[in-house]
Design a protein around this motif. Structure first.
Motif, PDB file in Angstrom:
ATOM      1  N   GLU B  26       0.770  -1.118  -0.039  1.00 53.20           N
ATOM      2  CA  GLU B  26       0.010   0.054  -0.093  1.00 53.20           C
ATOM      3  C   GLU B  26       1.040   1.392  -0.044  1.00 53.20           C
ATOM      4  OE1 GLU B  26      -2.605   0.087   3.163  1.00 53.20           O
ATOM      5  OE2 GLU B  26      -3.288  -1.761   3.013  1.00 53.20           O
ATOM      6  N   ASP B  27       0.498   2.275  -0.689  1.00 50.28           N
ATOM      7  CA  ASP B  27       1.266   3.593  -0.567  1.00 50.28           C
ATOM      8  C   ASP B  27       0.386   4.583  -0.986  1.00 50.28           C
ATOM      9  OD1 ASP B  27       2.516   3.794  -4.064  1.00 50.28           O
ATOM     10  OD2 ASP B  27       0.468   3.694  -3.334  1.00 50.28           O
ATOM     11  N   CYS B  28       0.886   5.855  -0.722  1.00 46.92           N
ATOM     12  CA  CYS B  28      -0.064   7.085  -0.996  1.00 46.92           C
ATOM     13  C   CYS B  28       0.793   7.926  -1.851  1.00 46.92           C
ATOM     14  CB  CYS B  28      -0.207   7.773   0.367  1.00 46.92           C
ATOM     15  SG  CYS B  28       0.948   7.971   1.589  1.00 46.92           S
ATOM     16  N   VAL B  29       0.260   8.961  -1.952  1.00 47.83           N
ATOM     17  CA  VAL B  29       0.814  10.119  -2.819  1.00 47.83           C
ATOM     18  C   VAL B  29       2.167  10.657  -2.279  1.00 47.83           C
ATOM     19  CG1 VAL B  29       0.756  12.763  -3.662  1.00 47.83           C
ATOM     20  CG2 VAL B  29      -0.972  10.954  -4.122  1.00 47.83           C
ATOM     21  N   GLU B  30       2.250  10.771  -1.027  1.00 43.46           N
ATOM     22  CA  GLU B  30       3.273  11.328  -0.143  1.00 43.46           C
ATOM     23  C   GLU B  30       4.531  10.193  -0.167  1.00 43.46           C
ATOM     24  OE1 GLU B  30       0.448  11.323   1.405  1.00 43.46           O
ATOM     25  OE2 GLU B  30      -0.124  13.613   1.565  1.00 43.46           O
ATOM     26  N   ALA B  31       4.291   8.949  -0.238  1.00 39.94           N
ATOM     27  CA  ALA B  31       5.138   7.814  -0.066  1.00 39.94           C
ATOM     28  C   ALA B  31       4.819   6.937  -0.980  1.00 39.94           C
ATOM     29  CB  ALA B  31       5.284   7.420   1.396  1.00 39.94           C
ATOM     30  N   PRO B  32       5.487   7.013  -2.483  1.00 42.05           N
ATOM     31  CA  PRO B  32       4.841   5.890  -3.533  1.00 42.05           C
ATOM     32  C   PRO B  32       5.579   4.888  -3.164  1.00 42.05           C
ATOM     33  CG  PRO B  32       5.740   8.071  -4.545  1.00 42.05           C
ATOM     34  CD  PRO B  32       6.148   8.338  -2.918  1.00 42.05           C
ATOM     35  N   GLY B  33       5.049   3.700  -3.301  1.00 42.52           N
ATOM     36  CA  GLY B  33       5.390   2.377  -2.987  1.00 42.52           C
ATOM     37  C   GLY B  33       5.793   1.658  -4.091  1.00 42.52           C
ATOM     38  N   ALA B  34       5.697   2.138  -5.341  1.00 41.91           N
ATOM     39  CA  ALA B  34       6.002   1.356  -6.629  1.00 41.91           C
ATOM     40  C   ALA B  34       7.366   0.546  -6.378  1.00 41.91           C
ATOM     41  CB  ALA B  34       5.751   2.260  -7.665  1.00 41.91           C
ATOM     42  N   PHE B  35       8.486   1.388  -5.796  1.00 45.13           N
ATOM     43  CA  PHE B  35       9.785   0.865  -5.728  1.00 45.13           C
ATOM     44  C   PHE B  35       9.826  -0.520  -5.244  1.00 45.13           C
ATOM     45  CE2 PHE B  35      11.252   1.098  -1.380  1.00 45.13           C
ATOM     46  CZ  PHE B  35      10.417   2.056  -0.877  1.00 45.13           C
ATOM     47  N   SER B 103       2.753 -17.096  -5.780  1.00 44.94           N
ATOM     48  CA  SER B 103       2.461 -15.856  -5.182  1.00 44.94           C
ATOM     49  C   SER B 103       1.862 -14.843  -5.894  1.00 44.94           C
ATOM     50  CB  SER B 103       3.672 -15.186  -4.680  1.00 44.94           C
ATOM     51  OG  SER B 103       4.577 -16.242  -3.960  1.00 44.94           O
ATOM     52  N   LEU B 104       1.136 -13.937  -5.109  1.00 49.42           N
ATOM     53  CA  LEU B 104       0.658 -12.695  -5.982  1.00 49.42           C
ATOM     54  C   LEU B 104       1.018 -11.399  -5.037  1.00 49.42           C
ATOM     55  CD1 LEU B 104      -1.817 -11.772  -7.625  1.00 49.42           C
ATOM     56  CD2 LEU B 104      -3.382 -12.123  -5.918  1.00 49.42           C
ATOM     57  N   VAL B 105       1.449 -10.840  -5.822  1.00 52.87           N
ATOM     58  CA  VAL B 105       1.760  -9.130  -5.071  1.00 52.87           C
ATOM     59  C   VAL B 105       1.224  -8.150  -5.872  1.00 52.87           C
ATOM     60  CG1 VAL B 105       3.687  -7.545  -4.846  1.00 52.87           C
ATOM     61  CG2 VAL B 105       4.193 -10.169  -5.105  1.00 52.87           C
ATOM     62  N   VAL B 106       0.328  -7.520  -4.914  1.00 49.98           N
ATOM     63  CA  VAL B 106      -0.347  -6.343  -5.636  1.00 49.98           C
ATOM     64  C   VAL B 106      -0.240  -4.981  -4.954  1.00 49.98           C
ATOM     65  CG1 VAL B 106      -2.763  -5.556  -5.435  1.00 49.98           C
ATOM     66  CG2 VAL B 106      -2.453  -7.937  -5.616  1.00 49.98           C
ATOM     67  N   LEU B 107       0.049  -3.928  -5.891  1.00 46.57           N
ATOM     68  CA  LEU B 107       0.185  -2.631  -5.477  1.00 46.57           C
ATOM     69  C   LEU B 107      -0.963  -1.717  -5.218  1.00 46.57           C
ATOM     70  CD1 LEU B 107       2.033  -0.214  -4.422  1.00 46.57           C
ATOM     71  CD2 LEU B 107       2.334  -0.037  -7.061  1.00 46.57           C
ATOM     72  N   ILE B 108      -1.353  -1.471  -4.157  1.00 43.77           N
ATOM     73  CA  ILE B 108      -2.410  -0.388  -4.255  1.00 43.77           C
ATOM     74  C   ILE B 108      -2.309   0.855  -3.508  1.00 43.77           C
ATOM     75  CG2 ILE B 108      -3.453  -1.539  -2.176  1.00 43.77           C
ATOM     76  CD1 ILE B 108      -6.257  -1.495  -3.464  1.00 43.77           C
ATOM     77  N   HIS B 109      -3.092   1.927  -4.337  1.00 41.70           N
ATOM     78  CA  HIS B 109      -2.763   3.130  -3.711  1.00 41.70           C
ATOM     79  C   HIS B 109      -3.773   3.553  -2.798  1.00 41.70           C
ATOM     80  CE1 HIS B 109       0.032   3.730  -6.913  1.00 41.70           C
ATOM     81  NE2 HIS B 109      -1.103   3.712  -7.751  1.00 41.70           N
ATOM     82  N   GLU B 110      -3.426   3.607  -1.445  1.00 40.39           N
ATOM     83  CA  GLU B 110      -4.566   3.880  -0.214  1.00 40.39           C
ATOM     84  C   GLU B 110      -5.212   5.106  -0.252  1.00 40.39           C
ATOM     85  OE1 GLU B 110      -2.794   4.500   3.371  1.00 40.39           O
ATOM     86  OE2 GLU B 110      -4.562   3.788   4.472  1.00 40.39           O
ATOM     87  N   ASP B 111      -4.660   5.977  -0.572  1.00 40.97           N
ATOM     88  CA  ASP B 111      -5.252   7.246  -0.528  1.00 40.97           C
ATOM     89  C   ASP B 111      -6.385   7.008  -1.567  1.00 40.97           C
ATOM     90  OD1 ASP B 111      -2.540   9.242  -1.662  1.00 40.97           O
ATOM     91  OD2 ASP B 111      -3.569   7.337  -2.573  1.00 40.97           O
TER      92      ASP B 111
END
Lengths: 383, 189
Positions: B26-35, B103-111
């Protein structure tokens, strides 16, 4: 260790009644513990069944949330050997291939090979591939349940883990219909299910609570004041993933609700319960509504109440009956003879004088029972 | 998922452990988690595994460029069919997936998903996840040396070998061209 609940499930139903039903409610903050509670109850019930102490001959686990192997391994760690598991546990595997996708893709890959049979089931696990079809799920469950060997009536117990996962594929009415049908099925001895309360609107877990005779809530040990899993609350999160409260409400046949409370924690690969000291006092206190008036009695008030002379009450100590007319306190009334009503008093003293006057004989009932008394006659029956 | 641990002896690998079937980042605009997603993809491919990537946020060329700087050649892996890349840019929604083996990895933007209506998706994902990695900004605001904090919640199922291991981790990270550094707060000179 959640004994009351396991006992109810083990004892099963009486003739003419529906099967007892337990709803286990968990939340995201302590979901590993809620999962653990379900595993524990399943394993404990399976042990009772294997030992011949339960009404049911076997347990059918309808597994959505976890691989069947997780249940079997947990039960093995709890002392159920392969023979007992084969005899007493069947798992309807709705986890591995709930919509039949894997089978479809395997069939496509092996198009020429029609000899392959993809629904082979190993041991006591039956793969189920049509989770949207609740009617078929019901018949698969009862079919598995009817297959247990043993003497006497063919009872079996059912565990559904979890209703929340089922709700992704089917509606609330169809699932509550399934649970009702299972409860009223003549061969179902007991049933229990898990629902994750925070995944649904509040009315959904309540609807399923209505179908149950027992509700066990797994609640976080520490409530996070700042909602959510913000990084600042790591310690609270860590605690809530290793410890929780197990709060049970049991509806007795006489209609009274018994409250039980235990602590629940993870120890290694196992889950353990810790009976807190009797919490009937806590429960009593919590049942008094929190308002701005004082609804409790102080000691002085209690003793004053005990000393109140009720009109028409036979005090039975040989003295003339004093009728309290409500205008003055009793000792003053005794001194002032004009206030006592001699005519009435004489009549009471000579009840069988033959004059046809009305009489009132009042015998005070036993002292008011405290509304939240935890005296429960059924307790005598518990072994 | 053992490859994630083998890729580097860093805090993230330690926190993630092995055998997690579903990972939610999970990430948000202030701390992108795509990395984090990029790092996991790189580690999976580097150890000889295969991956399927569903890209809803960026085209292939973007990931190719990013991973190249991290020392991973996505074009080569794609040619060798170790990487299956699906571009789904028109898909309504803000999430990226990658699926490898089991395995399944999901990136989702929490905000985006944290409002009442869409909270359901976020909660469901958190429920089914074995591992939740959350990127968040520092409570003290922006800094040059520290770009944010990462919290890793390893729920640990009952079949997990590391039953006694720590379940909740929190550490800081700093993004670099070729990856990211992970360190405990205050341990950075």
């Amino acid at each position: 260790m959640a004994e009351a609940v396991v006992r109810c499930l083990r004892d099963g139903r009486l003739d003419g009644e529906h099967a007892p039903a337990l709803a286990v409610e968990g939340s995201l903050q302590c979901c590993p513990l809620a999962a653990g509670a379900m595993l524990h109850i399943a394993a404990a019930l399976a042990s009772q069944v294997a030992a011949g102490k339960a009404q049911a001959r076997g347990l059918v686990v309808v597994a959505f949330d976890r691989s069947p192997q997780v249940y079997l391994e947990f039960m093995r760690r709890r002392g159920l050997d392969a023979n007992a598991l084969d005899r007493c546990v069947r798992i309807l595997d709705c986890y591995s291939d709930p919509l039949g996708w894997k089978q479809k893709s395997q069939n496509q890959q092996h198009q020429g090979n029609s000899a392959k049979h993809f629904s082979t089931n190993k041991e006591n696990i039956t793969v189920y591939r049509s989770v949207k079809d609740v009617t078929k799920l019901m018949s698969s469950t009862t079919e598995l349940g009817g297959g247990f060997e043993g003497e006497g009536k063919k009872y079996f117990s059912v565990a559904v883990d979890s209703i929340s996962s089922m709700l992704r594929h089917a509606s609330v009415p169809s699932i509550s219909g399934l649970l009702s049908n299972l409860r009223s099925h003549e061969q179902v001895s007991s049933i229990f299910w898990m629902i994750h309360s925070d995944l649904h609107e509040p009315k959904v877990p309540r609807a399923f609570e209505c179908l149950s005779t027992m509700v066990a809530c797994v609640e976080p040990a520490l409530v996070d004041p700042i909602c959510g899993e913000s990084p600042g609350n790591m310690s609270i999160l860590e605690l809530n993933y290793s410890k929780a409260k197990f709060i049970v409400r049991l509806k007795r046949r006489n209609g009274r609700v018994k409250h039980l409370y235990e602590d629940l924690y993870i120890e290694g690969n196992d889950i353990k319960f810790d009976s807190a000291p009797s919490v009937s006092i806590e429960v009593n206190q919590s049942l008094v509504p929190k308002v701005q008036f004082n609804l409790e009695l102080s000691e002085k008030e209690r003793s004053d109440r005990a000393n109140v002379v009720l009109p028409f009450e036979h005090q039975g100590n040989g003295e003339p009956i004093r009728i309290y007319d409500g205008r003055r306190s009793l000792p003053e009334a005794q001194r002032d003879l004009s206030l006592t009503a001699p005519a009435l008093v004489d009549e009471i003293k000579a009840p069988k004088s033959g004059t046809a006057k009305g009489e009132i004989h009042y015998f005070r009932d036993s002292d008011d029972e405290q509304p939240d008394s935890d005296e429960d006659p059924d307790d005598d029956l518990d072994i | 998922m053992e490859e994630y641990g083998g890729g580097g002896g860093d805090l993230l690998s330690e926190a993630m452990g092995s055998a997690a079937r579903v990972v939610v980042v999970e990430d948000c605009v202030e701390a992108p988690g795509a990395f984090v997603l990029h790092l996991l993809l790189k580690r999976a491919l580097a150890s000889g595994g295969a991956a399927a990537f569903l890209a809803l946020a960026q085209p292939f060329s973007y990931y190719d460029r990013v991973l190249r700087k991290m020392g991973c050649n996505l074009s080569l892996h794609r040619r060798n069919e170790r990487l299956h890349f699906f571009e789904l840019l028109g898909f309504p929604g803000k999430a990226s997936f990658y699926y490898r083996n089991c395995s399944l990895v999901v990136l989702i933007h929490e905000d985006i998903y944290a409002d009442e209506e869409n909270m359901g998706l976020l909660l469901h994902l958190r429920y089914i996840a074995d591992l939740v990695i959350k990127a968040a900004p520092l409570s003290t605001g922006l800094a040059a040396d520290v770009h944010g904090q990462l919290s890793v919640v390893n729920k640990g199922t009952f079949s997990e070998q590391r039953a006694k291991a720590q379940k909740v981790w929190n550490f800081h990270f700093k993004g670099k061209e070729n990856g990211a550094d992970f360190f405990y707060p205050g341990t950075r000179h």
